[in-house]
Design a protein around this motif. Structure first.
Motif, short mmCIF file in Angstrom:
data_model
loop_
_atom_site.label_atom_id
_atom_site.label_comp_id
_atom_site.label_asym_id
_atom_site.label_seq_id
_atom_site.Cartn_x
_atom_site.Cartn_y
_atom_site.Cartn_z
N MET A 1 13.22 38.83 61.14
CA MET A 1 14.30 39.75 61.44
C MET A 1 14.22 40.99 60.54
SD MET A 1 18.22 38.71 61.90
CE MET A 1 19.51 39.84 61.59
N LEU A 2 13.89 40.78 59.26
CA LEU A 2 13.77 41.90 58.34
C LEU A 2 12.59 42.78 58.72
CD1 LEU A 2 14.83 43.30 55.83
CD2 LEU A 2 13.39 41.81 54.45
N ASN A 3 11.47 42.17 59.10
CA ASN A 3 10.31 42.95 59.55
C ASN A 3 10.65 43.80 60.76
OD1 ASN A 3 8.65 42.01 57.56
ND2 ASN A 3 7.68 40.45 58.83
N ARG A 4 11.38 43.23 61.70
CA ARG A 4 11.78 43.95 62.91
C ARG A 4 12.68 45.13 62.54
NH1 ARG A 4 10.97 45.43 68.04
NH2 ARG A 4 12.90 45.59 69.17
N SER A 5 13.59 44.93 61.60
CA SER A 5 14.49 46.01 61.16
C SER A 5 13.69 47.12 60.48
CB SER A 5 15.54 45.46 60.19
OG SER A 5 16.38 44.55 60.84
N ASN A 6 12.73 46.75 59.65
CA ASN A 6 11.90 47.75 58.98
C ASN A 6 11.07 48.54 60.00
OD1 ASN A 6 12.79 47.17 56.43
ND2 ASN A 6 11.13 45.75 55.98
N GLU A 7 10.57 47.85 61.00
CA GLU A 7 9.77 48.52 62.03
C GLU A 7 10.65 49.48 62.84
OE1 GLU A 7 7.51 47.12 66.03
OE2 GLU A 7 7.14 45.90 64.23
N ASP A 8 11.85 49.05 63.19
CA ASP A 8 12.78 49.92 63.93
C ASP A 8 13.15 51.14 63.11
OD1 ASP A 8 12.70 48.18 66.06
OD2 ASP A 8 14.63 47.21 65.57
N LEU A 9 13.45 50.91 61.84
CA LEU A 9 13.80 52.03 60.95
C LEU A 9 12.63 52.99 60.81
CD1 LEU A 9 15.92 53.31 59.15
CD2 LEU A 9 15.09 51.90 57.27
N GLY A 10 11.42 52.45 60.70
CA GLY A 10 10.22 53.29 60.62
C GLY A 10 10.04 54.14 61.87
N ASN A 11 10.28 53.55 63.03
CA ASN A 11 10.17 54.31 64.29
C ASN A 11 11.21 55.43 64.35
OD1 ASN A 11 8.04 52.76 65.20
ND2 ASN A 11 9.35 51.31 66.30
N ILE A 12 12.41 55.14 63.92
CA ILE A 12 13.48 56.16 63.91
C ILE A 12 13.09 57.29 62.97
CG2 ILE A 12 15.87 56.61 63.22
CD1 ILE A 12 16.51 53.74 64.26
N LEU A 13 12.63 56.95 61.78
CA LEU A 13 12.24 57.98 60.81
C LEU A 13 11.06 58.81 61.31
CD1 LEU A 13 12.71 56.10 57.43
CD2 LEU A 13 14.17 57.86 58.42
N ASN A 14 10.10 58.17 61.95
CA ASN A 14 8.97 58.92 62.53
C ASN A 14 9.44 59.89 63.60
OD1 ASN A 14 6.93 57.87 60.94
ND2 ASN A 14 6.50 56.19 62.35
N PHE A 15 10.37 59.47 64.46
CA PHE A 15 10.92 60.34 65.49
C PHE A 15 11.66 61.52 64.86
CE2 PHE A 15 14.49 61.46 68.30
CZ PHE A 15 13.77 61.94 69.39
N LEU A 16 12.48 61.25 63.84
CA LEU A 16 13.22 62.32 63.17
C LEU A 16 12.27 63.28 62.44
CD1 LEU A 16 16.29 60.33 61.78
CD2 LEU A 16 16.24 61.90 63.73
#
Length: 166
Positions: A1-16
C-alpha cells in the motif's frame, strides 16, 4: 500500500513538473521580450549588491568600488556568454571568455530545474531520433531565443563575477 502511494505521488509530481516546465519555458525561455525586461531588474540589483559588498567587512572586493568596472565589462560579458551558450570555442587569449568558462564551472548558472532526471534524458534522446526538418527549424529558433534570454539574464552576474575575481 505504501509503495502504491509513493508511485501515485511520484506520478502526480511528474505531471506537475511538466506543467511547471511548460509554464517556465513559455514565460521565460521562449519569450523574446524576457531578454529586454529581465535586465531592467537584474542590472540595478547587481549594482546594489556590488555597493553592499564594497562596504561589508571581509568583502571579496576589499572595499574597492567595482561598479564602473562592472559597467565596462557588461557588454563584453554579454557577448562572451552568448558565444558560450551557442557553443562557440573560447577565443585564444580572451580573458572574458576564460572567466565565462570558469563562471559556469563554478556553478554560477541560474535557472530552474537545470538537472534532468533519467526519464527526461531518455525522452529527449528518443525525440532527437524522431526529428524532422520542420521540428529542427522550430527547435533551432527556440534555442536561439533561449540562449539570448539566458545571456541577458546572466550578463550582469558574469560582469560582477569577473570584477570580483580580478
Amino acid at each position: 500500500m505504501l509503495n502504491r502511494s509513493n508511485e501515485d505521488l511520484g506520478n502526480i509530481l511528474n505531471f506537475l513538473t511538466k506543467i511547471q516546465n511548460f509554464r517556465r519555458n513559455m514565460y521565460i525561455n521562449y519569450n523574446p521580450s524576457w531578454a529586454f525586461i529581465n535586465p531592467l531588474r537584474d542590472i540595478p540589483t547587481g549594482l546594489f549588491y556590488a555597493l553592499a559588498e564594497m562596504d561589508k567587512k571581509g568583502s571579496r572586493t576589499k572595499g574597492k568600488n567595482i561598479i564602473g568596472a562592472m559597467a565596462k565589462t557588461y557588454l563584453p560579458a554579454m557577448r562572451s556568454l552568448y558565444r558560450y551558450y551557442r557553443e562557440k570555442p573560447i577565443r585564444e587569449g580572451n580573458e572574458i571568455d576564460q572567466y565565462t568558462q570558469e563562471f559556469h564551472d563554478d556553478g554560477a548558472q541560474t535557472g530552474l530545474m537545470l538537472v534532468r532526471d533519467q526519464a527526461e534524458q531518455l525522452r529527449i534522446l528518443k525525440s532527437k531520433l524522431k526529428k524532422g526538418y520542420t521540428r529542427d527549424s522550430i527547435r533551432s529558433l527556440l534555442k536561439f531565443v533561449e540562449d539570448f534570454n539566458t545571456t541577458m539574464e546572466n550578463s550582469v552576474r558574469l560582469s560582477s563575477y569577473i570584477e570580483a575575481r580580478k
